[in-house]
Design a protein around this motif. Structure first.
Motif, PDB file in Angstrom:
ATOM      1  N   THR A 143      19.990  -3.251 -29.261  1.00  0.00           N
ATOM      2  CA  THR A 143      21.126  -2.501 -29.783  1.00  0.00           C
ATOM      3  C   THR A 143      21.135  -1.082 -29.213  1.00  0.00           C
ATOM      4  N   PHE A 144      22.231  -0.391 -29.440  1.00  0.00           N
ATOM      5  CA  PHE A 144      22.309   1.019 -29.046  1.00  0.00           C
ATOM      6  C   PHE A 144      21.211   1.816 -29.719  1.00  0.00           C
ATOM      7  N   LEU A 145      20.994   1.566 -30.999  1.00  0.00           N
ATOM      8  CA  LEU A 145      19.968   2.274 -31.751  1.00  0.00           C
ATOM      9  C   LEU A 145      18.599   2.073 -31.122  1.00  0.00           C
ATOM     10  N   HIS A 146      18.283   0.829 -30.760  1.00  0.00           N
ATOM     11  CA  HIS A 146      16.982   0.511 -30.173  1.00  0.00           C
ATOM     12  C   HIS A 146      16.786   1.239 -28.842  1.00  0.00           C
ATOM     13  N   ILE A 147      17.771   1.140 -27.946  1.00  0.00           N
ATOM     14  CA  ILE A 147      17.638   1.740 -26.618  1.00  0.00           C
ATOM     15  C   ILE A 147      17.610   3.268 -26.700  1.00  0.00           C
ATOM     16  N   PHE A 148      18.465   3.836 -27.520  1.00  0.00           N
ATOM     17  CA  PHE A 148      18.516   5.295 -27.655  1.00  0.00           C
ATOM     18  C   PHE A 148      17.199   5.830 -28.194  1.00  0.00           C
ATOM     19  N   HIS A 149      16.671   5.164 -29.201  1.00  0.00           N
ATOM     20  CA  HIS A 149      15.412   5.597 -29.820  1.00  0.00           C
ATOM     21  C   HIS A 149      14.267   5.545 -28.815  1.00  0.00           C
ATOM     22  N   HIS A 150      14.187   4.461 -28.036  1.00  0.00           N
ATOM     23  CA  HIS A 150      13.069   4.283 -27.112  1.00  0.00           C
ATOM     24  C   HIS A 150      13.170   5.184 -25.880  1.00  0.00           C
ATOM     25  N   SER A 151      14.351   5.618 -25.515  1.00  0.00           N
ATOM     26  CA  SER A 151      14.495   6.481 -24.341  1.00  0.00           C
ATOM     27  C   SER A 151      14.521   7.967 -24.714  1.00  0.00           C
ATOM     28  N   PHE A 152      15.164   8.299 -25.821  1.00  0.00           N
ATOM     29  CA  PHE A 152      15.310   9.691 -26.237  1.00  0.00           C
ATOM     30  C   PHE A 152      13.985  10.266 -26.735  1.00  0.00           C
ATOM     31  N   MET A 153      13.231   9.468 -27.483  1.00  0.00           N
ATOM     32  CA  MET A 153      11.986   9.949 -28.093  1.00  0.00           C
ATOM     33  C   MET A 153      10.966  10.413 -27.049  1.00  0.00           C
ATOM     34  N   PRO A 154      10.617   9.615 -26.051  1.00  0.00           N
ATOM     35  CA  PRO A 154       9.623  10.092 -25.071  1.00  0.00           C
ATOM     36  C   PRO A 154      10.114  11.265 -24.235  1.00  0.00           C
ATOM     37  N   TRP A 155      11.431  11.299 -23.940  1.00  0.00           N
ATOM     38  CA  TRP A 155      11.946  12.401 -23.130  1.00  0.00           C
ATOM     39  C   TRP A 155      11.806  13.726 -23.868  1.00  0.00           C
ATOM     40  N   THR A 156      12.188  13.768 -25.128  1.00  0.00           N
ATOM     41  CA  THR A 156      12.090  15.008 -25.894  1.00  0.00           C
ATOM     42  C   THR A 156      10.641  15.374 -26.188  1.00  0.00           C
ATOM     43  N   TRP A 157       9.811  14.367 -26.426  1.00  0.00           N
ATOM     44  CA  TRP A 157       8.424  14.674 -26.759  1.00  0.00           C
ATOM     45  C   TRP A 157       7.645  15.170 -25.549  1.00  0.00           C
ATOM     46  N   TRP A 158       8.096  14.836 -24.351  1.00  0.00           N
ATOM     47  CA  TRP A 158       7.438  15.407 -23.172  1.00  0.00           C
ATOM     48  C   TRP A 158       7.525  16.930 -23.212  1.00  0.00           C
ATOM     49  N   TRP A 159       8.684  17.453 -23.572  1.00  0.00           N
ATOM     50  CA  TRP A 159       8.865  18.898 -23.662  1.00  0.00           C
ATOM     51  C   TRP A 159       8.071  19.463 -24.827  1.00  0.00           C
ATOM     52  N   GLY A 160       8.012  18.713 -25.919  1.00  0.00           N
ATOM     53  CA  GLY A 160       7.238  19.180 -27.061  1.00  0.00           C
ATOM     54  C   GLY A 160       5.761  19.330 -26.734  1.00  0.00           C
ATOM     55  N   VAL A 161       5.200  18.328 -26.052  1.00  0.00           N
ATOM     56  CA  VAL A 161       3.790  18.382 -25.665  1.00  0.00           C
ATOM     57  C   VAL A 161       3.569  19.471 -24.623  1.00  0.00           C
ATOM     58  N   SER A 162       4.531  19.696 -23.758  1.00  0.00           N
ATOM     59  CA  SER A 162       4.394  20.698 -22.699  1.00  0.00           C
ATOM     60  C   SER A 162       4.327  22.128 -23.242  1.00  0.00           C
ATOM     61  N   TYR A 163       5.038  22.386 -24.355  1.00  0.00           N
ATOM     62  CA  TYR A 163       5.136  23.757 -24.852  1.00  0.00           C
ATOM     63  C   TYR A 163       4.406  23.992 -26.172  1.00  0.00           C
ATOM     64  N   ALA A 164       4.289  22.974 -27.004  1.00  0.00           N
ATOM     65  CA  ALA A 164       3.659  23.192 -28.307  1.00  0.00           C
ATOM     66  C   ALA A 164       2.963  21.917 -28.784  1.00  0.00           C
ATOM     67  N   PRO A 165       1.809  21.579 -28.167  1.00  0.00           N
ATOM     68  CA  PRO A 165       1.080  20.367 -28.573  1.00  0.00           C
ATOM     69  C   PRO A 165       0.244  20.608 -29.835  1.00  0.00           C
ATOM     70  N   GLY A 166       0.934  20.658 -30.964  1.00  0.00           N
ATOM     71  CA  GLY A 166       0.248  20.894 -32.232  1.00  0.00           C
ATOM     72  C   GLY A 166       1.098  21.719 -33.160  1.00  0.00           C
ATOM     73  N   GLY A 167       0.508  22.171 -34.246  1.00  0.00           N
ATOM     74  CA  GLY A 167       1.241  22.956 -35.225  1.00  0.00           C
ATOM     75  C   GLY A 167       2.193  22.101 -36.040  1.00  0.00           C
ATOM     76  N   MET A 168       3.084  22.758 -36.766  1.00  0.00           N
ATOM     77  CA  MET A 168       3.946  22.030 -37.690  1.00  0.00           C
ATOM     78  C   MET A 168       4.920  21.096 -36.963  1.00  0.00           C
ATOM     79  N   GLY A 169       5.132  21.307 -35.663  1.00  0.00           N
ATOM     80  CA  GLY A 169       5.993  20.414 -34.899  1.00  0.00           C
ATOM     81  C   GLY A 169       5.394  19.047 -34.667  1.00  0.00           C
TER      82      GLY A 169
END
Length: 320
Positions: A143-169
């Motif tokens: 479904t759209f939900l399945h594909i969006f979730h599986h593609s959007f999550m790793p892309w955004t988390w790459w930036w999260g790990v790159s700049y703030a790997p820890g803390g309340m985020g």
């Protein structure tokens, strides 16, 4: 003009990457956003075009053993990730409110950075969920939900790990891993075959657990808006996490409504039985009406024929 614009873009790109946490640069996939973006684009190309085309004239692959190993391995990995998040801060010093990211080279800080990356890497492993659906021709699951979730999550988390790997985020990563322990355990039992179906009565509650996840994630991020001061270093991520939790709560709520209130996602065998029952009932009724009508017409025609034959024969007898 084009050269100037290109120079400005490259300068902005360089400045963007310069602000990354140097402790995670050497981890797999972390050297550049290009590699991870290419993987995600390849994933989308496969599940939306190449995979279905490849399977169009082929029978579904039987991947029972592979799926059991895959799902139970992700259960073990998710358990480990949850444990590492807890030991890296969430049970060893975090307040569960305003917790800044520790950028130091302390054992605790390095441990949190490592598990943040491991969580990200697990998102790329989970792309195999959709690959299995394609190879087994389970198109209804893609479904759209399945594909969006599986593609959007790793892309955004790459930036999260790159700049703030820890803390309340990192709170929502820990909660997501808790949910995946339950979810992939369910998938593992489901893949094991019919004899385990009796243990899967709680399927509909999987979506409820995911909805609770998004509520917790959004509420935790919402705290930041009501704090007088908070020294978490990248507030932008909290805004994104809040939007992420709210947006996916809406999407999963719609899935719950469509699946369990309107009943649009019944198992295929159940749908087939219902459709066959209707079709067979309609056929039986039409056959009954048709046969009865034919018998009635045949009776009238035969009666008329016998009557006419009787008149002719009787006339011939009299003449003779």
């Amino acid at each position: 003009m084009l050269e100037t614009m290109k120079d400005r873009i490259m300068e902005a790109y360089g400045s963007l990457l310069a602000g990354r946490d140097p402790r995670v640069k050497d981890y797999l996939l972390m050297e550049s956003p290009v590699n991870m973006s290419a993987i995600l684009l390849g994933y989308l190309f496969f599940v939306l075009y190449a995979g279905p085309k490849f399977m169009a004239n082929r029978k579904p692959f039987q991947l029972k053993e592979a799926m059991i190993v895959y799902n139970l391995s992700l259960v073990a990995l998710s358990v480990y990730i949850v444990y590492e998040f807890l030991m890296s801060g969430w049970l060893t010093g975090y307040t569960w409110r305003c917790d800044p990211c520790d950028y130091s080279d302390s054992p605790q800080g390095l441990r949190m950075a490592r598990v943040a990356w491991l969580f990200l890497f697990s998102k790329f492993i989970e792309l195999m969920d959709t690959v299995f659906f394609v190879l087994r021709k389970k198109d209804g699951q893609i479904t759209f939900l399945h594909i969006f979730h599986h593609s959007f999550m790793p892309w955004t988390w790459w930036w999260g790990v790159s700049y703030a790997p820890g803390g309340m985020g990192s709170f929502h990563a820990m909660i997501n891993s808790c949910v995946h322990v339950i979810m992939y355990f369910y998938y593992g039992l489901s893949a094991a075959g019919p004899r385990f179906q009796k243990f899967l009565w709680w399927k509909k509650y999987m979506t409820a657990i995911q909805l609770i996840q998004f509520v917790l994630v959004s509420l935790h991020a919402t705290q930041w808006y009501f704090m007088e001061s908070c020294d978490y270093q990248v507030p932008l991520f909290l805004h994104l996490i809040w939007m992420y939790g709210t947006f996916f709560f809406i999407l999963f709520s719609n899935f719950w409504y469509q699946a369990y209130v309107k009943g649009k996602r019944l198992p295929k065998d159940t749908q087939q039985l219902a459709q066959n029952g209707k079709a067979n009932g309609s056929t039986s009724r039409s056959n009954g009406v048709s046969n009865g009508h034919s018998a009635h017409e045949n009776g009238i025609r035969n009666g008329k024929k016998h009557h006419e034959n009787g008149k002719v024969l009787n006339g011939k007898i009299k003449k003779a």
